[in-house]
Design an enzyme around this catalytic site. Structure first.
Site, short mmCIF file in Angstrom:
data_model
loop_
_atom_site.label_atom_id
_atom_site.label_comp_id
_atom_site.label_asym_id
_atom_site.label_seq_id
_atom_site.Cartn_x
_atom_site.Cartn_y
_atom_site.Cartn_z
N SER A 195 6.53 19.34 -26.30
CA SER A 195 7.17 20.37 -26.95
C SER A 195 7.33 21.43 -26.13
O SER A 195 6.41 21.73 -25.16
CB SER A 195 6.55 20.65 -28.52
OG SER A 195 7.02 21.92 -28.79
N TYR A 223 -0.07 23.53 -34.04
CA TYR A 223 0.93 22.79 -33.26
C TYR A 223 1.01 23.05 -31.61
O TYR A 223 0.98 22.11 -30.93
CB TYR A 223 2.33 23.10 -33.80
CG TYR A 223 3.47 22.08 -33.35
CD1 TYR A 223 3.62 20.74 -33.73
CD2 TYR A 223 4.47 22.77 -32.39
CE1 TYR A 223 4.58 20.16 -33.37
CE2 TYR A 223 5.59 21.91 -31.79
CZ TYR A 223 5.61 20.45 -32.29
OH TYR A 223 6.63 19.90 -31.94
#
Length: 266
Positions: A147, A160
């Site tokens: 990501s 995250y």
């Protein structure tokens, strides 16, 4: 000289975790179009059935299994079944993931652990299960869906970002440990991708203006748009194919240029 066949995936068995829909589904479709046999899992039978139906509608014969990728015993059994019923896995895409958008001070340790378990521990568990078969076969491709949060922080995504940052380093470590066995482990770092899950953030307001978050993302992206799942297909095929045999330990950010851009002066 570039050999177009080096991008083909004929005869390869590709496992894409959590690929009933979304980014994983798009990557699996790209692999199928390049000749690979598609295997995927999801955590519930109804999601597997939904995925199988979606693949069938596109004329893709996929093999779907129920498996919790955070459960090492289940994963070992899954890989055993796939090996027996489909074949040794040539390509693994660690796609399954979750996010909890909670301010750090409001997030419980259990919620933090859950995100890390799915987004970081699971790729470790599944990679560990497939690597022996890849070593025996003499080649393998592992692609971790990282990501932009592997590089950046942002409010409400502490778990995250921590997990995806860890996944970037796991990617480099798998490369370091198993590159000599002709196993390439790389990552893809998607930018902001237009999916059904992000649709509410792109919906026009009652006055016709863009959603504030939509405005923010478009302004921060040199491409001046959200990405699509199609934008991820080419990079995913490249990293799964023989064309990337000397690319290892790299994270390819497919983000429209966000990470290269400081933003416009106000």
């Amino acid at each position: 000289m570039v050999d177009n066949n080096s991008f083909r995936l004929d005869g390869k068995v590709a496992l894409i975790t959590g690929a009933s829909y979304g980014i994983g589904f798009a990557i699996a479709c790209a692999y199928a179009n390049m000749g690979a046999t598609i295997v995927f899992n999801d955590i519930k039978q109804e999601l597997v059935e939904k995925g199988l139906d979606s693949y069938q509608k596109l004329g893709i014969k996929a093999h779907g299994y129920v498996c919790d990728v955070t459960n090492e015993a289940q994963v070992q059994e899954l890989i055993k079944r796939i090996t027996e019923e489909v074949g040794v896995i040539d390509i693994l895409v660690n796609n399954a993931g979750i996010i909890k958008r909670i301010p750090m001070l409001d997030m419980t340790a259990e919620e933090f652990r859950q995100v890390v378990d799915v987004d970081l521990n699971a790729p470790f568990i599944v990679s560990k299960a497939v690597i022996p078969g890849m070593i025996k076969k003499g080649h393998g491709k592992i692609i971790n869906i990282c990501s932009m949060m592997s590089e950046l922080g942002r409010e409400t995504v502490s778990a995250y970002a921590a997990a995806k940052g860890g996944l970037k380093m796991l990617t480099r470590n798998i490369c370091s440990e198993y590159g000599e066995h002709n196993i390439q482990c790389n990552g893809i770092g998607p930018g902001y991708i237009a999916t059904p899950q992000t649709a509410p953030l792109r919906k026009r307001q009652t006055d016709g203006s863009r959603h504030p978050f939509d405005q923010f993302i478009v302004a921060k992206t040199p491409a001046a748009r959200w990405g699509t799942t199609d934008d991820l297909m080419g990079p995913a095929v490249f990293l799964a194919s023989e064309a990337s045999n000397f690319v290892n330990g790299h994270v390819l950010y497919v983000d429209g240029g966000i990470l290269a851009y400081i933003g416009k002066q106000p």
